[in-house]
Design an enzyme around this catalytic site. Structure first.
Site, short mmCIF file in Angstrom:
data_model
loop_
_atom_site.label_atom_id
_atom_site.label_comp_id
_atom_site.label_asym_id
_atom_site.label_seq_id
_atom_site.Cartn_x
_atom_site.Cartn_y
_atom_site.Cartn_z
CB ILE A 1 15.26 15.40 -21.84
CG1 ILE A 1 14.81 13.93 -21.70
CG2 ILE A 1 15.18 15.84 -23.28
CD1 ILE A 1 13.36 13.69 -22.15
CB SER A 2 19.99 12.09 -20.96
OG SER A 2 20.53 12.71 -19.83
CD GLN A 3 23.16 10.95 -27.00
OE1 GLN A 3 24.11 11.71 -26.79
NE2 GLN A 3 23.06 10.22 -28.08
NE ARG B 1 14.21 11.52 -25.06
CZ ARG B 1 14.86 12.37 -25.84
NH1 ARG B 1 14.42 12.59 -27.08
NH2 ARG B 1 15.95 12.98 -25.42
#
Length: 225
Positions: A74-76, A48
């Site tokens: 950026i999504s969790q 990530r």
């Protein structure tokens, strides 16, 4: 740890971006209800930190959304895992449409789990940066488009599954039309208050399920170059 290819092995990181740190994140997600072994494996493999600016690398494996520029995030990891797991619950998925390439992190997760990913982004520089990162990981089952996400990608339809990382005020009918019968669509809907909804397309209609309360960036119209 076995990686999808040599490029993944080269980009695994050290210290706060190491495989050990990533494993802790994935173990925590498993405790929060992510049980699909293929999804958990993909989360362990995808670095990530590559999808974030270097200044944020040390926070890569926190379970939180982080900025990626242009007012986007950026999504969790929990959201990425939950959405991906739900898409795969309907059976084998070969062709997925992703609305909102963003950093490319969700794209990479999908690319490890399905045959082909078609990803749409309205902000040209974001798409270009994501494409560079995904190419560095030698992921070659992805097609890219610069377009307004409301319209999906009609030329590539129908899709087995559709996933959106941006929240429209209401469900775009084009996305349901581009979904195969038996297919699944997952996206947030709403502005001030948002819900994460799953849709299953059947011969008799569309079944809607609310999965969680969430907060995503809005699905805006038009293209930014």
């Amino acid at each position: 740890m076995q990686y999808p290819n040599a490029a993944f092995a080269r980009h695994q990181g050290v210290g706060m971006t190491s495989q050990r740190t990533r494993n802790r994140m994935v173990d925590a997600l498993a405790e929060q209800g992510i049980q699909n072994p293929d999804v958990l494996s993909a989360l362990r493999q995808v670095p990530r930190h590559l999808f974030l600016d270097e200044a944020l690398a040390s926070r890569s494996y926190e379970n939180t959304a982080l900025p990626i520029g242009y007012g986007q995030t950026i999504s969790q990891p929990w959201v990425v895992a939950t959405m991906t797991q739900w898409l795969l619950q309907g059976g084998p998925v070969k062709r997925v449409l992703e609305i909102g390439t963003g950093s490319g992190y969700q794209t990479a997760i999908l690319a490890l789990l399905v045959d082909q990913v078609f990803t749409v982004e309205r902000i040209l520089p974001l798409s270009g940066k994501a494409r560079q990162t995904l190419s560095a990981l030698q992921l070659d089952n992805i097609e890219y488009s610069i377009s307004d996400g409301h319209w999906g990608w009609a030329d590539k339809a129908p899709f087995d599954a559709i996933i959106s990382a941006a929240s429209p005020n209401e469900l775009p009918t084009e996305l349901i039309e581009q979904l195969k019968v038996g297919g699944r669509l997952i996206l947030p809907i709403g502005s001030e208050q948002q819900g994460l909804y799953g849709y299953e397309k059947t011969l008799s209609g569309v079944k809607k399920t609310k999965l969680a309360d969430v907060l995503f960036v809005p699905m805006k119209q038009g293209v930014e170059v």
